[in-house]
Design an enzyme around this catalytic site. Structure first.
Site, PDB file in Angstrom:
ATOM      1  CG  ASP A   1      -2.214  -0.812   0.893  1.00  0.00           C
ATOM      2  OD1 ASP A   1      -2.206  -1.554  -0.108  1.00  0.00           O
ATOM      3  OD2 ASP A   1      -3.197  -0.710   1.662  1.00  0.00           O
TER       4      ASP A   1
ATOM      5  CG  ASP B   1      -8.648  -1.808   9.834  1.00  0.00           C
ATOM      6  OD1 ASP B   1      -9.766  -2.042   9.329  1.00  0.00           O
ATOM      7  OD2 ASP B   1      -7.790  -1.092   9.300  1.00  0.00           O
TER       8      ASP B   1
ATOM      9  CE  LYS C   1      -4.813  -3.587   0.604  1.00  0.00           C
ATOM     10  NZ  LYS C   1      -5.097  -2.351   1.276  1.00  0.00           N
TER      11      LYS C   1
ATOM     12  CG  ASN D   1      -7.935  -3.914  -2.701  1.00  0.00           C
ATOM     13  OD1 ASN D   1      -8.797  -3.034  -2.809  1.00  0.00           O
ATOM     14  ND2 ASN D   1      -8.157  -5.047  -2.075  1.00  0.00           N
TER      15      ASN D   1
ATOM     16  CD  GLU E   1      -8.083  -3.953   2.886  1.00  0.00           C
ATOM     17  OE1 GLU E   1      -9.160  -3.809   3.505  1.00  0.00           O
ATOM     18  OE2 GLU E   1      -7.051  -3.296   3.157  1.00  0.00           O
TER      19      GLU E   1
ATOM     20  CG  HIS F   1      -3.830  -6.596   4.904  1.00  0.00           C
ATOM     21  ND1 HIS F   1      -3.368  -5.609   5.716  1.00  0.00           N
ATOM     22  CD2 HIS F   1      -5.053  -6.146   4.472  1.00  0.00           C
ATOM     23  CE1 HIS F   1      -4.228  -4.617   5.760  1.00  0.00           C
ATOM     24  NE2 HIS F   1      -5.263  -4.920   5.020  1.00  0.00           N
ATOM     25  NE  ARG F   2      -6.123  -4.247   8.970  1.00  0.00           N
ATOM     26  CZ  ARG F   2      -4.878  -3.954   9.333  1.00  0.00           C
ATOM     27  NH1 ARG F   2      -4.184  -4.822  10.026  1.00  0.00           N
ATOM     28  NH2 ARG F   2      -4.336  -2.808   9.025  1.00  0.00           N
TER      29      ARG F   2
END
Ligand code: DC
Length: 656
Positions: free
Chosen positions: A52, A319, A421, A95, A347, A395-396
């Site tokens: 990112d 998040d 990311k 993204n 995402e 990613h999370r």
């Protein structure tokens, strides 16, 4: 690509240590943009290296901003005092919402021709509310695909000098953040009113703090209106340091809370400007023990050992709240996360994704438009093989579900590369603070005594025991029963996949039939070494063998325990004895059991098997590097056991 297409995390026993966090994504990308728009030069330290931030760096460079890499995580950005030098460009922004939305706003007020696009998922993430607000300022923005979504084209327009506009705040707080950061490009004062309930407020706080750092003070009336004063202009602060990423901190803190701890993160603490540090309040509510300093936080498990379910409005920590959903697998009772509708436009649709993956562990999950409720009803719901986690290019999802490895089985994470990311080294950092369920691998040739030694070592340590040879013996037995020839690779692999194996004390069961004695015959040993030559058979049995790795530990004996099945074994032993001595031992064993035996035939058979086991192309028997050679020719069983235990204890006492 750094990682393969999946990563297998072994079952984890505990967590303890310190993790230095990478820079915050939200702060990194805001600082890059504001430095670019500033008068003067900014030196940025501890910038996050990730997909990112690469997107933002490349985007700004394409727009003519001069950015020098100073080595490590430091950069020098030569601000372009408001307008970007390049007036016509196409930007591909992957993204990265933290690049796409702010650049859309800044470019819409910059008087050039720009085309902004991203990956297909970016084109499904809404941007209409931001575009509507910018159009009210006179911006000329056109949708190239679906109305309300990227890709976009921006044209020069006659912009108003300021005024009063509205923006919706209930889909993504990035719309308001992006607008606020771009508004100093207009000469007049602008008042931004927020329509709808503003979500993720702490991210607005980060935006305001960053703008203040670059010399622009936004006046705020509660959370409903924000004024960017006339004549605002960004001034380079000289040098800025990026805080550690508070969302990334959540995985390590949760690891401490689940895996004992203490686990300390460095880079965020009570002085942090990131809202996600409030994740610690939620973790504390679940029972974790938390301590904090200005730029560190430490988490340990509750005294009772178990976390408690909570019911929490997570709007302020969208998040980090994902991490709570995985903590719920290790908590008593129900965990309900509310007010998280924004998860659906991230995402991936994170509510759907999280629910689907949690169910793979046997968790009971309810989900709705804006909530998720998780409970893990009883241990019997636990799965017997490692769940395979889909990560949805998010990613999370990958980072959260790594924590599920604290469960019974370990976990397979698909497409682990997606962590790049925001946290390219995530799995290495995690490995530094967690300890996997330990395995002692004892390999060696037939009749070396490894089975007896391994079994006694397991008993002494209270560990589980795996006689991997028994699996090959069972397969040869099952093949014989079903009339399958020992060279029919596909049929044997299918058979290996569906045989039900159970060990109970000294007894072995195949499909609910006791086969202890049949397994010990010389014939089954010889057949076993023949089926063991087949790669497809070995591949199927690999998973079955790994499933024996359970808390508190495993002692496994075989030929390829250290090389293939448990290459991360804590201790690797290669146990051997001369062929003559092994033949003698085997002879005694068989005679004691009242079976027929002939010593010279046994010696011949052992030599042939040694040859086959060590010469085969897949997983040959070998003393791998790092394995300790233990020749038991002149040792008693008790002495060999003592030797292995002493090595294990001295190793466990070693620091790190
Ligand atoms: O350990 P054992 O003698 O029970 O093993 C019987 C055969 O099974 C051996 O000759 C080779 C095969 N085997 C293997 O290939 N890999 C293992 N990990 C264990 C056994």
């Amino acid at each position: 690509m750094k990682y393969p297409d999946h990563i297998d995390l072994p079952p984890l026993l505990s967590a303890r240590g310190t993790a230095r966090l990478p820079g915050s994504k939200s702060i990194s990308n805001r600082i890059l943009l504001l430095s670019a728009l500033s008068h003067g030069t900014t030196e940025i330290h501890d910038l996050l290296h990730s997909d990112d931030t690469d997107v933002m760096l490349n985007g700004l460079r394409t727009l003519g901003v001069s950015i020098e890499a100073l080595g490590g995580h430091s950069y020098r950005v030569h601000g372009c005092a408001g307008g970007f030098p390049v007036k016509e460009a196409g930007l591909f922004l992957g993204n990265a919402g933290t690049a796409f939305r702010p650049l859309t706003a800044a470019l819409a007020l910059s008087g050039g021709c720009y085309r902004l696009s991203g990956v297909p998922r970016m084109h499904e993430r809404p941007i209409g509310d931001l575009v509507d607000a910018l159009r009210r300022l006179g911006a000329d923005i056109r949708y190239l695909g679906t109305e309300g979504f990227p890709p976009l084209e921006i044209y020069p327009a006659s912009l108003s000098s300021g005024g009063r506009i509205m923006v919706r705040g209930d889909v993504s707080s990035q719309f308001l953040s992006s607008l606020l950061m771009a508004l100093p490009l207009l000469p007049g004062a602008t008042i931004v009113g927020v329509e709808g309930e503003l979500i993720s407020k702490p991210y607005i706080d980060i935006t305001l703090a960053m703008m203040a750092r670059f010399g622009v003070q936004v006046a705020r009336d509660g959370w409903s209106s924000f004024t960017v004063p006339a004549g605002s202009r960004y001034t380079a602060p000289g040098m800025v340091h990026v805080e550690g990423d508070a969302s990334s901190a959540s995985y390590f803190l949760a690891a401490g809370a689940i895996g004992g701890g203490p686990v300390r993160v460095e880079g965020v603490g009570h002085d942090s400007i990131q809202g996600d540090v409030r994740f610690v309040e939620a973790l504390r509510q679940m029972g974790a023990h938390i301590t904090m300093g200005p730029n560190w936080i430490e988490a340990s498990a509750p005294e009772s050992g178990r976390l408690q379910g909570i019911d929490l409005d997570c709007n302020h920590i969208p998040d980090a709240a994902m991490t709570l959903a995985v903590c719920a697998l290790f908590a008593d009772g129900v965990t309900t996360l509310r007010n998280i509708a924004s998860w659906r436009v991230k995402e991936t649709d994170r509510i759907d994704a999280m629910a689907a993956e949690l169910r793979k562990f046997g968790a009971k999950v309810e989900d709705g438009a804006d909530f998720l409720s998780v409970s893990f009803p009883c241990a019997t719901a636990a799965v017997s093989r490692p769940p395979v986690i889909d990560t949805y290019d998010d990613h999370r999802m990958a980072m959260c579900f790594s924590l599920a490895a604290f469960g019974q089985t370990g976990v397979r994470i698909k497409d682990p590369q997606c962590v790049a990311k925001t946290f390219p080294d995530y799995f290495e950092c995690l490995a530094r603070v967690v300890k996997a369920v330990p395995v002692i691998a004892i390999d060696g040739p037939s009749a070396s005594g490894k089975g007896t030694v391994a079994q006694r070592v397991a008993e002494a340590l209270g560990f589980h025991y795996l006689d991997s040879g028994a699996l090959y013996r069972m397969l040869s037995l099952a093949a014989r029963q079903q009339g399958i020839a020992l060279d029919r690779e596909d049929q044997l692999a299918d058979l290996a996949g569906c045989m039900e194996i159970r060990f109970e004390g000294a007894d072995s069961w195949l499909d609910d039939v006791r086969v202890t004695d049949e397994l010990r015959s010389e014939e089954s040993a010889v057949d076993a070494s023949v089926v063991a030559l087949l790669p497809a058979v070995r591949a199927v049995l690999l998973e079955k063998q790994r499933a024996f790795r359970r808390k508190p530990g495993l002692v496994a004996d075989g030929r390829d325990m250290a090389s293939v099945v448990f290459p991360d074994a804590a201790l690797k032993i290669f146990l051997t004895a001369s062929a003559e001595i092994r033949a003698e031992r085997r002879y005694k064993q068989l005679i004691e059991k009242g079976m027929n035996a002939n010593i010279s035939n046994l010696l011949k058979s052992i030599r042939e098997r040694d040859e086959r086991d060590s010469q085969r192309s897949v997983a040959p028997m070998q003393q791998v590097s790092g394995a300790v050679l233990l020749d038991t020719s002149s040792l008693t069983v008790a002495q060999a056991v003592q030797e292995v235990l002493a090595r294990y204890h001295s190793m466990s006492e070693m620091p790190g």
